[in-house]
Design a protein around this motif. Structure first.
Motif, short mmCIF file in Angstrom:
data_model
loop_
_atom_site.label_atom_id
_atom_site.label_comp_id
_atom_site.label_asym_id
_atom_site.label_seq_id
_atom_site.Cartn_x
_atom_site.Cartn_y
_atom_site.Cartn_z
N MET A 67 0.84 -1.18 0.00
CA MET A 67 0.00 0.00 0.00
C MET A 67 0.89 1.25 0.00
O MET A 67 1.91 1.31 0.68
CB MET A 67 -0.89 -0.02 1.23
N ILE A 68 0.51 2.22 -0.76
CA ILE A 68 1.26 3.46 -0.84
C ILE A 68 0.73 4.42 0.22
O ILE A 68 -0.47 4.67 0.30
CB ILE A 68 1.12 4.08 -2.23
N THR A 69 1.66 4.97 0.99
CA THR A 69 1.25 5.89 2.05
C THR A 69 1.57 7.32 1.64
O THR A 69 2.25 7.57 0.64
CB THR A 69 2.00 5.56 3.36
N ARG A 70 1.07 8.21 2.42
CA ARG A 70 1.32 9.63 2.18
C ARG A 70 2.81 9.94 2.27
O ARG A 70 3.34 10.76 1.51
CB ARG A 70 0.53 10.45 3.20
N ASP A 71 3.51 9.29 3.20
CA ASP A 71 4.95 9.50 3.36
C ASP A 71 5.71 9.08 2.11
O ASP A 71 6.68 9.74 1.71
CB ASP A 71 5.47 8.73 4.58
N ASP A 72 5.29 7.99 1.47
CA ASP A 72 5.93 7.53 0.24
C ASP A 72 5.79 8.58 -0.87
O ASP A 72 6.74 8.88 -1.60
CB ASP A 72 5.32 6.21 -0.24
N ILE A 73 4.59 9.12 -0.99
CA ILE A 73 4.32 10.13 -2.02
C ILE A 73 5.13 11.40 -1.74
O ILE A 73 5.73 11.97 -2.66
CB ILE A 73 2.81 10.44 -2.10
N GLU A 74 5.19 11.82 -0.50
CA GLU A 74 5.96 13.02 -0.15
C GLU A 74 7.45 12.81 -0.39
O GLU A 74 8.14 13.71 -0.88
CB GLU A 74 5.70 13.40 1.31
N ALA A 75 7.95 11.60 -0.08
CA ALA A 75 9.38 11.32 -0.30
C ALA A 75 9.70 11.34 -1.79
O ALA A 75 10.73 11.90 -2.21
CB ALA A 75 9.73 9.96 0.30
N LYS A 76 8.83 10.75 -2.60
CA LYS A 76 9.07 10.75 -4.05
C LYS A 76 8.99 12.16 -4.61
O LYS A 76 9.78 12.55 -5.47
CB LYS A 76 8.04 9.84 -4.73
N ALA A 77 8.02 12.96 -4.14
CA ALA A 77 7.90 14.34 -4.59
C ALA A 77 9.15 15.14 -4.23
O ALA A 77 9.63 15.96 -5.01
CB ALA A 77 6.66 14.99 -3.99
N HIS A 78 9.71 14.88 -3.06
CA HIS A 78 10.93 15.56 -2.63
C HIS A 78 12.10 15.16 -3.53
O HIS A 78 12.92 16.02 -3.91
CB HIS A 78 11.23 15.22 -1.18
N GLN A 79 12.19 13.88 -3.90
CA GLN A 79 13.25 13.42 -4.81
C GLN A 79 13.13 14.10 -6.17
O GLN A 79 14.12 14.52 -6.75
CB GLN A 79 13.17 11.91 -5.01
#
Length: 63
Positions: free
Chosen positions: A1-13
């Motif tokens: 499952m994709i979490t909000r933290d995963d999305i934020e980390a990818k956006a930061h990258q």
């Protein structure tokens, strides 16, 4: 499952990658502009020196 933290980390990258690419392009453009400016300045100075050596000399005498 994709979490909000995963999305934020990818956006930061992605944001870091875009920032690094922008910095690289700006620095390359600056180097390119400085190179062309130096080449134009050298061509101008060489041309000016050559014109002084080979320039026509006109003497005007009043009658």
């Amino acid at each position: 499952m994709i979490t909000r933290d995963d999305i934020e980390a990818k956006a930061h990258q992605i944001e870091e990658a875009v920032g690094d690419t922008g910095d690289f392009v700006r620095s390359a453009a600056m180097r390119n502009a400085l190179g062309w400016g130096a080449a134009l300045a050298i061509a101008f100075l060489v041309g000016r020196r050559r014109a002084k050596r080979r320039g026509a000399r006109i003497e005007i005498h009043r009658l």
